[in-house]
Design an enzyme around this catalytic site. Structure first.
Site, mmCIF file in Angstrom:
data_model
loop_
_atom_site.group_PDB
_atom_site.id
_atom_site.type_symbol
_atom_site.label_atom_id
_atom_site.label_comp_id
_atom_site.label_asym_id
_atom_site.label_seq_id
_atom_site.Cartn_x
_atom_site.Cartn_y
_atom_site.Cartn_z
ATOM 1 N N LYS A 264 -5.268 5.574 2.613
ATOM 2 C CA LYS A 264 -5.753 5.321 3.978
ATOM 3 C C LYS A 264 -4.602 5.395 4.976
ATOM 4 O O LYS A 264 -4.776 5.839 6.112
ATOM 5 C CB LYS A 264 -6.464 3.974 4.065
ATOM 6 N N LYS B 46 0.858 -1.186 0.000
ATOM 7 C CA LYS B 46 0.000 0.000 0.000
ATOM 8 C C LYS B 46 0.893 1.236 0.000
ATOM 9 O O LYS B 46 1.591 1.497 0.967
ATOM 10 C CB LYS B 46 -0.913 -0.002 1.221
ATOM 11 N N ALA C 260 -3.663 -7.385 10.619
ATOM 12 C CA ALA C 260 -3.015 -8.677 10.401
ATOM 13 C C ALA C 260 -3.166 -9.621 11.592
ATOM 14 O O ALA C 260 -3.563 -10.783 11.435
ATOM 15 C CB ALA C 260 -1.542 -8.459 10.061
#
Length: 462
Positions: free
Chosen positions: A285, A196, A235
């Site tokens: 994000k 990301k 996670a």
């Protein structure tokens, strides 16, 4: 009755209950699509051993590792990273608090080295503990033991599926190395990117480079074979079987069968064609999560302040994605949930909190012991530089004059001044929120949804 109960127990113990969930059938389907013959295992390797990359490999190992003649799951990480004394002591505490983990290490004759490390009589290494199921960036969540490879060529040269678990800032470099290894390769691998973040290229025209595009440029693997997987998840919670979902995005050829292959009872995986929006939102994000952490810390977790921040940052995210895609996926459903959970909890939000509390400073860099790479920091820089270009000017709603897009993204501007140029302290994020001159988030969204707003050049397209 006794016989039927014992039959159920035996079925569970020998793995056939898992088969009842269709795992072996899903594995056989994917093997057939890839063209694997009997006796030739499907080879999956996760490149990079951060929290999400390690958990992703562990999920696959837990689910499919029982079919050893049909699949081989490995994870690559660099050798030589030492575990510091404090982390070794904490790891020892975690081991002794979990009877299942303690027994497993004793059976594997691996417990003694953790005792010695706690006493300072031995140095542990990250690749060493990963083999026992411990990710250095997520010590509190023991994983299953993993097959760890520290030689990149050995890891990837014949891999059928490569999972990119690297930070976006390392993706290009490592995949350029992989490309050399694949120089004479005949078959084309499938690549699933978990990264990301973005790169900003300002010449010959300003444009954005996402991790999947970095991989494509570095290796020559066609975009049809490169996918992005992201979703509202933390996670450690996924590995602890908290219910989660994700989307795998890319070309239809592989995204549908891979979504089916990856899906598990506690981990729903859907597929989507809009690779651009999902991957860009994945980077955005993390940017805004840093600010969310600052707001939470500075307002003593004020729900009202956090909701005001949420309204402004999501409108900026919508604004930015409309620059990049003609008809972007709406910031709703899983995409909105992914943003929400990242702002709520995660390493980027934690980093913002630590900055605001004075326990960290930007001068300490964006690689933090025990957390790994804070990917939002480099993404702040990339998005700011890209959206500051005058060639991308848009009309300001109040001043009725052309301005660079970043001028309509006050949160992004403020984060840049805090994290990159270091002109302001974390307190500036609250000043930005309380600025009565800040535009209504609705106006920013309305501008973004104008048909004239889309800039195909930002993706390197004519």
């Amino acid at each position: 009755m006794v016989g039927s109960i014992m039959g159920m127990v035996n079925a569970y113990s020998n793995g056939s209950v898992h088969n009842g969930n269709g795992l072996e059938e899903k594995l056989d389907e994917l093997r057939a699509l890839i063209g694997k013959s009997d006796g030739d295992p499907l080879r999956i390797v996760s490149v990079g051993a951060g929290a999400w990359g390690s958990v992703f490999a562990a999920i696959l190992q837990d689910g499919y590792g029982q079919f050893r003649d049909k699949i081989q799951i490995r994870i690559w990480r660099r050798a030589g990273r030492a575990v510091d004394r404090g982390s070794a002591e904490h790891l020892f505490e975690v081991i002794n608090s979990r009877e299942d983990v303690l027994r497993r290490l004793i059976r594997r004759c691996a417990y003694l080295k953790y005792v010695e490390a706690r006493l300072g009589d031995r140095t542990l290494f990250a690749d060493e503990i990963l083999k026992d199921g411990f990710c250095l960036n997520m010590i509190d969540t023991p994983l299953c033991p993993l097959k760890v490879v520290t030689n990149l060529q050995e890891a990837v040269w014949d891999a059928d599926i490569v999972v990119n678990g690297l930070p976006s800032t390392e993706t290009r470099e490592i995949f350029e190395e992989i490309s050399k290894i694949w120089n004479e390769r005949i078959t084309v691998p499938i690549i699933i990117s978990l990264a990301k973040g973005i790169e900003a290229a300002l010449k010959p025209v300003p444009h954005i480079i996402t991790p999947t595009k970095m991989i494509n440029q570095a290796t020559g693997v066609p975009m049809e074979n490169i996918l992005y997987l992201g979703g509202p998840n933390i996670a450690s919670e996924i590995y602890n079987k908290e219910y989660a979902n994700a989307r795998i995005c890319g070309a239809e050829k592989w995204r549908k069968p891979l979504a089916k292959f990856l899906r598990q009872p506690q981990f729903a995986v859907w597929d989507n064609s809009d690779l651009v929006t999902h991957e860009v939102m994945g980077g955005l994000k993390n940017v805004y999560a840093i600010g969310a952490g600052m707001v939470a810390a500075l307002t003593n977790e004020s729900a009202t302040s956090k909701s005001v921040y949420f309204a402004h940052c999501t409108s900026e995210m919508i604004f930015i994605t409309h620059l990049l895609a003609e008809k972007p996926e709406k910031l709703a459903g899983p995409l909105l949930a992914d943003t929400y959970v990242t702002l709520l909890k995660g390493r980027n939000a934690w980093y913002g909190q630590m900055l605001a509390k004075g326990q960290l400073s930007p001068d300490m860099g964006d690689s933090i012991s025990g957390k790994g790479m804070i990917q939002g920091v480099s993404a702040v820089k990339a998005f700011f530089e890209l959206l500051s270009q005058s060639s991308l000017n848009v009309l300001h709603p109040d001043e009725n004059k052309p301005v660079a897009p970043v001028e309509l993204c006050p949160i992004l501007k403020t984060l840049y001044k805090i994290l990159i140029s270091r002109e302001q302290s974390s307190q500036a994020i609250l000043k930005a929120l309380r600025d009565e001159n800040m535009n209504d988030p609705r106006e920013r969204i309305e501008i973004a949804q104008s048909h004239a707003f889309y800039k195909p050049s930002l993706l390197g397209q004519p």
